[in-house]
Design a protein around this motif. Sequence first.
Motif, PDB file in Angstrom:
ATOM      1  N   GLN A  26       0.556  -1.306   0.085  1.00  0.00           N
ATOM      2  CA  GLN A  26      -0.070  -0.389   0.504  1.00  0.00           C
ATOM      3  C   GLN A  26       1.458   1.579   0.097  1.00  0.00           C
ATOM      4  N   ARG A  27       1.563   1.162  -0.174  1.00  0.00           N
ATOM      5  CA  ARG A  27       2.821   2.097   0.067  1.00  0.00           C
ATOM      6  C   ARG A  27       3.093   3.197   1.141  1.00  0.00           C
ATOM      7  N   GLU A  46      13.646  17.546  10.641  1.00  0.00           N
ATOM      8  CA  GLU A  46      14.576  16.102  10.157  1.00  0.00           C
ATOM      9  C   GLU A  46      13.373  15.811   9.721  1.00  0.00           C
ATOM     10  N   ASP A  47      12.011  15.394  10.608  1.00  0.00           N
ATOM     11  CA  ASP A  47      11.137  14.710  10.157  1.00  0.00           C
ATOM     12  C   ASP A  47      10.551  15.182   8.786  1.00  0.00           C
ATOM     13  N   ARG A  48      10.151  16.267   9.064  1.00  0.00           N
ATOM     14  CA  ARG A  48       9.482  16.468   7.463  1.00  0.00           C
ATOM     15  C   ARG A  48      10.669  16.357   6.993  1.00  0.00           C
ATOM     16  N   ARG A  49      11.901  16.321   6.114  1.00  0.00           N
ATOM     17  CA  ARG A  49      12.333  16.008   5.426  1.00  0.00           C
ATOM     18  C   ARG A  49      12.309  15.001   5.168  1.00  0.00           C
ATOM     19  N   ARG A  50      12.571  14.036   6.503  1.00  0.00           N
ATOM     20  CA  ARG A  50      12.345  12.108   5.824  1.00  0.00           C
ATOM     21  C   ARG A  50      10.982  12.529   4.567  1.00  0.00           C
ATOM     22  N   ASP A  51       9.686  12.631   5.759  1.00  0.00           N
ATOM     23  CA  ASP A  51       8.418  12.315   5.178  1.00  0.00           C
ATOM     24  C   ASP A  51       9.035  12.599   3.826  1.00  0.00           C
ATOM     25  N   THR A  52       9.134  13.796   3.264  1.00  0.00           N
ATOM     26  CA  THR A  52       9.510  14.377   2.071  1.00  0.00           C
ATOM     27  C   THR A  52      10.068  13.875   0.934  1.00  0.00           C
ATOM     28  N   ARG A  53      10.819  12.889   1.393  1.00  0.00           N
ATOM     29  CA  ARG A  53      12.024  12.521   0.662  1.00  0.00           C
ATOM     30  C   ARG A  53      10.700  10.813   0.575  1.00  0.00           C
ATOM     31  N   LEU A  54      10.234  10.617   1.370  1.00  0.00           N
ATOM     32  CA  LEU A  54       9.568   9.295   0.864  1.00  0.00           C
ATOM     33  C   LEU A  54       8.443   9.550   0.458  1.00  0.00           C
ATOM     34  N   LEU A  56       7.947  12.175  -2.344  1.00  0.00           N
ATOM     35  CA  LEU A  56       8.829  12.310  -3.465  1.00  0.00           C
ATOM     36  C   LEU A  56       9.134  10.793  -4.377  1.00  0.00           C
ATOM     37  N   ALA A  57       8.889  10.316  -2.891  1.00  0.00           N
ATOM     38  CA  ALA A  57       9.150   8.552  -3.671  1.00  0.00           C
ATOM     39  C   ALA A  57       8.280   7.854  -4.423  1.00  0.00           C
ATOM     40  N   GLY A  58       6.896   8.333  -3.307  1.00  0.00           N
ATOM     41  CA  GLY A  58       5.397   7.517  -3.962  1.00  0.00           C
ATOM     42  C   GLY A  58       4.890   6.809  -2.574  1.00  0.00           C
ATOM     43  N   TYR A  59       5.197   7.323  -1.039  1.00  0.00           N
ATOM     44  CA  TYR A  59       5.068   7.139  -0.167  1.00  0.00           C
ATOM     45  C   TYR A  59       4.017   7.532   0.812  1.00  0.00           C
ATOM     46  N   ARG A  60       2.786   7.378   1.190  1.00  0.00           N
ATOM     47  CA  ARG A  60       1.782   8.396   2.063  1.00  0.00           C
ATOM     48  C   ARG A  60       2.701   8.135   2.976  1.00  0.00           C
ATOM     49  N   VAL A  61       2.727   8.898   4.041  1.00  0.00           N
ATOM     50  CA  VAL A  61       3.363   9.242   5.368  1.00  0.00           C
ATOM     51  C   VAL A  61       2.847   9.454   5.973  1.00  0.00           C
ATOM     52  N   ILE A  62       2.097   9.142   7.058  1.00  0.00           N
ATOM     53  CA  ILE A  62       1.073   9.612   8.500  1.00  0.00           C
ATOM     54  C   ILE A  62       2.231   9.108   9.815  1.00  0.00           C
ATOM     55  N   ARG A  63       1.439  10.620  10.736  1.00  0.00           N
ATOM     56  CA  ARG A  63       2.551  10.362  12.245  1.00  0.00           C
ATOM     57  C   ARG A  63       1.278  10.193  12.400  1.00  0.00           C
TER      58      ARG A  63
END
Length: 93
Positions: A26-27, A46-54, A56-63
Amino acid sequence: RAATLPEPSTNVIVEGVQVDFIWDRQRLVVELDHPYTHGSKRSFEEDRRRDTRLQLAGYRVIRITYDRLYRDPAGVIADLRALLSLQPTQARV
């Protein structure tokens, strides 16, 4: 497990970033945030940079905060169940 959600992979490297949980098909990446480990300005940025990187690679990120996890487990489960039912191409950002 009691919520009968699919089993995620944990603490794995995705796009050069170690993530707490990932459902590959489900990415979907889930990061757990606790004020003691994510409370500094540096950690926040740093968390925001990591989220953006993921993302941009097509992952959905939730915290999910530890507070919410313990105060609203049914809501967390409902959110995860809904997010996991989406196919990656159906996700809207």
